[in-house]
Design a protein around this motif. Structure first.
Motif, PDB file in Angstrom:
ATOM      1  N   PHE A  66      38.675  78.356  46.253  1.00  0.00           N
ATOM      2  CA  PHE A  66      37.622  79.365  46.094  1.00  0.00           C
ATOM      3  C   PHE A  66      36.257  78.777  46.444  1.00  0.00           C
ATOM      4  CE2 PHE A  66      41.098  80.418  43.330  1.00  0.00           C
ATOM      5  CZ  PHE A  66      41.250  81.782  43.497  1.00  0.00           C
ATOM      6  N   SER A  74      30.650  69.987  46.660  1.00  0.00           N
ATOM      7  CA  SER A  74      31.117  70.959  45.674  1.00  0.00           C
ATOM      8  C   SER A  74      31.310  72.321  46.347  1.00  0.00           C
ATOM      9  CB  SER A  74      30.125  71.055  44.524  1.00  0.00           C
ATOM     10  OG  SER A  74      28.922  71.611  44.987  1.00  0.00           O
ATOM     11  N   ALA A  75      32.055  73.185  45.665  1.00  0.00           N
ATOM     12  CA  ALA A  75      32.468  74.460  46.267  1.00  0.00           C
ATOM     13  C   ALA A  75      31.294  75.370  46.617  1.00  0.00           C
ATOM     14  CB  ALA A  75      33.417  75.183  45.305  1.00  0.00           C
ATOM     15  N   GLU A  76      30.134  75.146  45.989  1.00  0.00           N
ATOM     16  CA  GLU A  76      28.955  75.983  46.288  1.00  0.00           C
ATOM     17  C   GLU A  76      28.388  75.659  47.653  1.00  0.00           C
ATOM     18  OE1 GLU A  76      29.148  73.874  43.698  1.00  0.00           O
ATOM     19  OE2 GLU A  76      29.961  75.409  42.372  1.00  0.00           O
ATOM     20  N   PRO A 123      18.687  65.335  36.034  1.00  0.00           N
ATOM     21  CA  PRO A 123      18.031  64.027  35.931  1.00  0.00           C
ATOM     22  C   PRO A 123      16.519  64.153  35.893  1.00  0.00           C
ATOM     23  CG  PRO A 123      18.923  64.372  38.143  1.00  0.00           C
ATOM     24  CD  PRO A 123      19.397  65.516  37.307  1.00  0.00           C
ATOM     25  N   THR A 178      26.692  81.418  45.147  1.00  0.00           N
ATOM     26  CA  THR A 178      25.568  81.156  44.236  1.00  0.00           C
ATOM     27  C   THR A 178      24.620  82.345  44.246  1.00  0.00           C
ATOM     28  OG1 THR A 178      24.511  80.001  46.035  1.00  0.00           O
ATOM     29  CG2 THR A 178      25.570  78.646  44.366  1.00  0.00           C
ATOM     30  N   SER A 179      25.003  83.398  44.951  1.00  0.00           N
ATOM     31  CA  SER A 179      24.253  84.653  44.915  1.00  0.00           C
ATOM     32  C   SER A 179      25.246  85.739  45.332  1.00  0.00           C
ATOM     33  CB  SER A 179      23.079  84.609  45.884  1.00  0.00           C
ATOM     34  OG  SER A 179      23.555  84.306  47.168  1.00  0.00           O
ATOM     35  N   THR A 180      24.843  86.990  45.164  1.00  0.00           N
ATOM     36  CA  THR A 180      25.765  88.046  45.569  1.00  0.00           C
ATOM     37  C   THR A 180      25.895  87.987  47.094  1.00  0.00           C
ATOM     38  OG1 THR A 180      24.985  89.330  43.731  1.00  0.00           O
ATOM     39  CG2 THR A 180      26.252  90.515  45.398  1.00  0.00           C
ATOM     40  N   SER A 228      27.138  87.061  40.403  1.00  0.00           N
ATOM     41  CA  SER A 228      27.323  86.999  41.858  1.00  0.00           C
ATOM     42  C   SER A 228      28.566  87.783  42.294  1.00  0.00           C
ATOM     43  CB  SER A 228      27.437  85.541  42.310  1.00  0.00           C
ATOM     44  OG  SER A 228      28.469  84.893  41.614  1.00  0.00           O
ATOM     45  N   CYS A 229      29.619  87.704  41.505  1.00  0.00           N
ATOM     46  CA  CYS A 229      30.850  88.430  41.831  1.00  0.00           C
ATOM     47  C   CYS A 229      31.755  88.400  40.591  1.00  0.00           C
ATOM     48  CB  CYS A 229      31.562  87.794  43.026  1.00  0.00           C
ATOM     49  SG  CYS A 229      32.194  86.151  42.709  1.00  0.00           S
ATOM     50  N   ARG A 252      25.013  73.054  38.084  1.00  0.00           N
ATOM     51  CA  ARG A 252      23.595  73.398  38.230  1.00  0.00           C
ATOM     52  C   ARG A 252      23.385  74.478  39.301  1.00  0.00           C
ATOM     53  NH1 ARG A 252      18.546  69.292  38.018  1.00  0.00           N
ATOM     54  NH2 ARG A 252      17.033  70.582  39.028  1.00  0.00           N
ATOM     55  N   LEU A 253      24.094  74.357  40.414  1.00  0.00           N
ATOM     56  CA  LEU A 253      23.969  75.383  41.459  1.00  0.00           C
ATOM     57  C   LEU A 253      24.598  76.694  41.000  1.00  0.00           C
ATOM     58  CD1 LEU A 253      24.741  73.510  44.827  1.00  0.00           C
ATOM     59  CD2 LEU A 253      22.523  74.019  43.807  1.00  0.00           C
ATOM     60  N   GLN A 254      25.745  76.593  40.342  1.00  0.00           N
ATOM     61  CA  GLN A 254      26.422  77.824  39.890  1.00  0.00           C
ATOM     62  C   GLN A 254      25.597  78.583  38.869  1.00  0.00           C
ATOM     63  OE1 GLN A 254      30.425  77.446  38.392  1.00  0.00           O
ATOM     64  NE2 GLN A 254      31.189  76.803  40.392  1.00  0.00           N
ATOM     65  N   ALA A 259      35.575  69.990  41.973  1.00  0.00           N
ATOM     66  CA  ALA A 259      34.435  70.009  42.909  1.00  0.00           C
ATOM     67  C   ALA A 259      33.561  71.241  42.696  1.00  0.00           C
ATOM     68  CB  ALA A 259      34.948  69.961  44.335  1.00  0.00           C
ATOM     69  N   GLN A 260      32.857  71.267  41.564  1.00  0.00           N
ATOM     70  CA  GLN A 260      31.939  72.374  41.299  1.00  0.00           C
ATOM     71  C   GLN A 260      30.613  71.771  40.872  1.00  0.00           C
ATOM     72  OE1 GLN A 260      33.584  75.991  39.610  1.00  0.00           O
ATOM     73  NE2 GLN A 260      35.155  74.770  38.644  1.00  0.00           N
ATOM     74  N   ASN A 261      29.535  72.439  41.250  1.00  0.00           N
ATOM     75  CA  ASN A 261      28.210  71.983  40.847  1.00  0.00           C
ATOM     76  C   ASN A 261      27.663  72.980  39.835  1.00  0.00           C
ATOM     77  OD1 ASN A 261      25.358  71.664  40.689  1.00  0.00           O
ATOM     78  ND2 ASN A 261      25.403  70.484  42.578  1.00  0.00           N
ATOM     79  N   TYR A 271      35.649  87.565  39.199  1.00  0.00           N
ATOM     80  CA  TYR A 271      37.026  87.103  39.383  1.00  0.00           C
ATOM     81  C   TYR A 271      37.861  87.801  38.313  1.00  0.00           C
ATOM     82  CZ  TYR A 271      35.105  83.407  42.334  1.00  0.00           C
ATOM     83  OH  TYR A 271      34.457  82.715  43.330  1.00  0.00           O
ATOM     84  N   HIS A 281      30.397  79.641  35.514  1.00  0.00           N
ATOM     85  CA  HIS A 281      30.779  81.051  35.477  1.00  0.00           C
ATOM     86  C   HIS A 281      31.039  81.474  34.024  1.00  0.00           C
ATOM     87  CE1 HIS A 281      30.885  80.801  39.688  1.00  0.00           C
ATOM     88  NE2 HIS A 281      32.122  80.416  39.864  1.00  0.00           N
ATOM     89  N   LYS A 311      22.639  79.230  38.788  1.00  0.00           N
ATOM     90  CA  LYS A 311      21.628  80.121  39.375  1.00  0.00           C
ATOM     91  C   LYS A 311      22.096  81.568  39.304  1.00  0.00           C
ATOM     92  CE  LYS A 311      20.054  77.048  43.035  1.00  0.00           C
ATOM     93  NZ  LYS A 311      18.637  77.330  43.164  1.00  0.00           N
ATOM     94  N   LYS A 312      23.359  81.792  39.595  1.00  0.00           N
ATOM     95  CA  LYS A 312      23.905  83.141  39.540  1.00  0.00           C
ATOM     96  C   LYS A 312      25.412  83.047  39.324  1.00  0.00           C
ATOM     97  CE  LYS A 312      22.790  87.526  41.387  1.00  0.00           C
ATOM     98  NZ  LYS A 312      22.173  88.338  42.404  1.00  0.00           N
ATOM     99  N   GLU A 357      42.090  78.595  37.745  1.00  0.00           N
ATOM    100  CA  GLU A 357      42.017  78.350  39.195  1.00  0.00           C
ATOM    101  C   GLU A 357      40.569  78.241  39.670  1.00  0.00           C
ATOM    102  OE1 GLU A 357      45.026  80.793  41.863  1.00  0.00           O
ATOM    103  OE2 GLU A 357      44.146  82.031  40.302  1.00  0.00           O
ATOM    104  N   VAL A 358      39.710  79.053  39.061  1.00  0.00           N
ATOM    105  CA  VAL A 358      38.310  79.096  39.474  1.00  0.00           C
ATOM    106  C   VAL A 358      37.453  78.248  38.537  1.00  0.00           C
ATOM    107  CG1 VAL A 358      36.328  80.626  39.773  1.00  0.00           C
ATOM    108  CG2 VAL A 358      38.605  81.416  40.381  1.00  0.00           C
TER     109      VAL A 358
END
Ligand code: SF4
Lengths: 269, 332
Positions: free
Chosen positions: A101, A147-149, B282, A105-107, B3-4, B47-49, B43-45, B6, B105, B51-52, B37-38
């Protein structure tokens, strides 16, 4: 740094032309096109080729603070029109049934779809997803480095039940070129995220100079890294900090100095 | 807005999932087999996630209600916690949820009936003894109320079990659904507050202090038991001024005698959480402060902590009756 991965030249050329990327004559393993903050690699067909090309280019750019990725290519679809563009939100490996997946990070601004990666070309169109031959190889490899983003997969429909344009190179390029503005928006968005991740790293050069100033044990280096990253991110300027440390004689006293600056800076939240 | 979405295929037809999907009908829906699964891949960030974040609609299959850690609670003998969501709509830097999971999420579990069943069973094992169920451990209890309809299910449930008590912990102002029903004496809504300096710098997306005080006052006026949580108190150069002002602001609106309970604790995280969150941010001053590791917990050095707690307690006692006060005990 943004990496484009395409299976074929005809899929890569709209991107290469748009960003005026230059062919690298130094690299022989894959055809590679370079720009200032991006590169485009032509992997060849199939998930293994895509995985290999992605791993190879990640190794080539291993010193980059962060890598972002776009797999650009064509796909088959049962019910979508030729030329329809999709941002893939789920990638399934047909051989292993494993799902991947890319993380939004946005719609998403493009319509989404799942994509099934097949080992062989097929005309057995499935109603609920697109299918291609690379996406799962690409993402399984890219996820080892980013990362996935920071990973996106964009597919333009080239074949459906009524028409097959996938073998016509010029038509494939035209289908992708038609969407180049939407594709560029994805790239710009991704580059901004990539910059954000990269900005949290400190300049490698100043770090090397810092390490050269004294003998730091591994534990001291760990502490130093935390302090250095914080202070560099607070715009305290590596040069001024290095100057301040130049009068300190030992690793411990340098760490003490950085701690003092850091504690005092962080009193204001 | 997320954002969406699942959606676990197995809950696609669950009535609550249907209601959530209807409310978020503009968002793309991606079907999944299991939320892990999600939610769980490496491999997920975060901090970026953050955001939305996406919404994950799922079913919880085990561990619906768990025994609360030692020292957690309001003095009752039997304490349990449960989470109908994982992760929070808000983004408080000091929160242990930052980086607790790999993904930012928000997981919304829709099978409330399974939570309810376990709550009934646990309450039954303690017969006539009061049993506390704490919600809002892995989330904010009310922040997503328009989507989760948490109170619609859990308040009548707790009301129907004679020895069950429930604490909802929140920084939200989503009290409309509670105001539309009769108050239940065994359901306490605890509002957490930090001073305005901490709020501005560390509580991203959290409603203003004034709006939360107003939500609290409306619940009290409607007859609901309400608690106050000053936890965590964060050190900064103006913390004394900030805390004093906060108390003034709260007690200008709230009658201290009508509070169910008040608690206070300074910033602390387990070593693992602290390392995770400081790696994520950081550049965050909070994690660059002078801290000590003691018994697996990262917190302020003892002198500073004592000074902060003594100051805050002294201020607090000017307003509240002593019996409502429960200091957060976490030292051995
Ligand atoms: S509101 Fe509570 S649960 Fe949510 S981020 Fe803030 S501290 Fe954490």
């Amino acid at each position: 740094m943004l990496i484009w991965v395409a299976a074929l030249h005809c899929e890569a050329s709209p991107v290469i032309d748009f960003y005026r990327l230059k062919k690298s004559h130094r690299d022989k393993a894959f055809d590679l096109y370079l720009g200032d903050d991006m590169a485009c690699i032509v992997s060849g067909v199939g998930k293994l080729a895509s995985a290999a090309a992605s791993a190879w280019i990640a190794a080539r750019y291993r010193d980059e603070a962060s890598l972002a990725w776009i797999n650009i290519g064509t796909a088959g679809a049962a019910r979508h029109d030729i030329g329809a563009i999709f941002l893939i939100d789920k990638i399934v490996d047909a051989e292993t049934a494993k799902s991947y997946f890319p993380a939004p990070t946005s719609t998403p601004l493009l319509p989404g779809s799942a994509c099934l990666t097949l080992a062989q070309p097929s005309r057995a169109y499935r109603e609920d997803c697109l299918f291609d031959m690379e996406a799962c190889g690409f993402i399984s490899s890219a996820l080892r480095f980013s990362s996935a983003e920071l990973i996106r997969c964009i597919k333009v429909v080239s074949d459906n039940r009524h028409a097959e344009t996938g073998r016509n190179r010029e038509q494939v390029s035209a289908l992708i070129r038609h969407h180049i503005e939407s594709i560029e928006r994805q790239a710009t968005d991704l580059l901004a995220l990539d910059d954000e991740v990269a900005a949290l790293e400190f300049p490698a050069e100043s770090w090397q100079r810092l390490l050269a100033m004294a003998h730091f044990t591994q534990t001291q280096q760990n502490r130093l890294r935390v302090l250095w990253r914080y202070l560099c991110n607070r715009n305290l300027g590596p040069e001024a900090l290095l100057q301040e440390l130049s009068t300190r004689k030992t690793a411990a006293s340098m760490i003490e100095t950085l701690e003092r600056i850091s504690y005092s800076d962080s009193e204001t939240l | 807005m997320a954002s969406c979405i699942y959606l676990e295929s197995q809950v696609r037809h669950h009535p609550l999932a249907q209601k959530i999907l209807e409310r978020l009908r503009r968002l793309p829906v991606i079907e999944i087999e299991h939320f892990g699964e999600v939610f769980n891949p490496r491999a997920q960030n975060f901090r970026l996630q953050k955001k939305k974040p996406a919404i994950i609609i799922a079913s919880k299959t085990k561990g619906h209600v768990l025994a609360a850690p030692e020292g957690y609670g309001l003095g009752g003998d039997y304490n349990y916690y449960f989470s109908h969501m994982l992760n929070c709509l808000y983004d408080c830097r000091y929160c242990f949820l930052q980086g607790m999971y790999r993904s930012a999420h928000q997981v919304l579990f829709v099978n409330y009936e399974d939570f309810g069943e376990q709550i009934r069973q646990i309450a039954a094992t303690h017969r006539q003894e009061p049993v506390w169920f704490f919600s809002g451990y892995d989330c904010d209890s009310l922040a997503n109320e328009p989507l989760t309809r948490f109170t619609e299910y859990f308040i009548p449930l707790v009301a129907s079990i004679e020895n069950a008590w429930m604490e909802l912990r929140t920084k939200s102002t989503q009290v409309r659904s509670m105001l539309s029903r009769e108050p239940v004496a065994r359901v306490v809504t605890a509002f957490s507050f930090s001073d305005r300096f901490s709020h501005d710098s560390l509580e991203h997306g959290v409603p203003s202090i004034a709006k939360r005080i107003d939500a609290m006052r409306r619940l009290i006026d409607a007859g609901w038991p309400v608690g106050l949580r000053f936890d965590p108190v964060v050190y900064h150069e103006n913390y004394e001024l900030g805390f004093s002002e906060l108390l003034e602001q709260v007690f200008a609106e709230i009658d201290a005698d009508r509070l169910h309970s008040v608690s206070l604790g300074s910033f602390r995280l387990t070593r693992d959480h602290f390392h995770r969150v400081s790696r994520l941010y950081p550049d965050e001053p909070l994690f660059a402060q002078n801290m000590r590791l003691d018994n697996g917990i990262v917190s302020y050095p003892p002198d500073r902590e004592r000074q902060m707690i003594e100051f805050c307690e002294a201020q607090l006692m000017k307003y509240i009756p002593g019996h409502t006060y429960h200091p957060c005990e976490w030292h051995d």
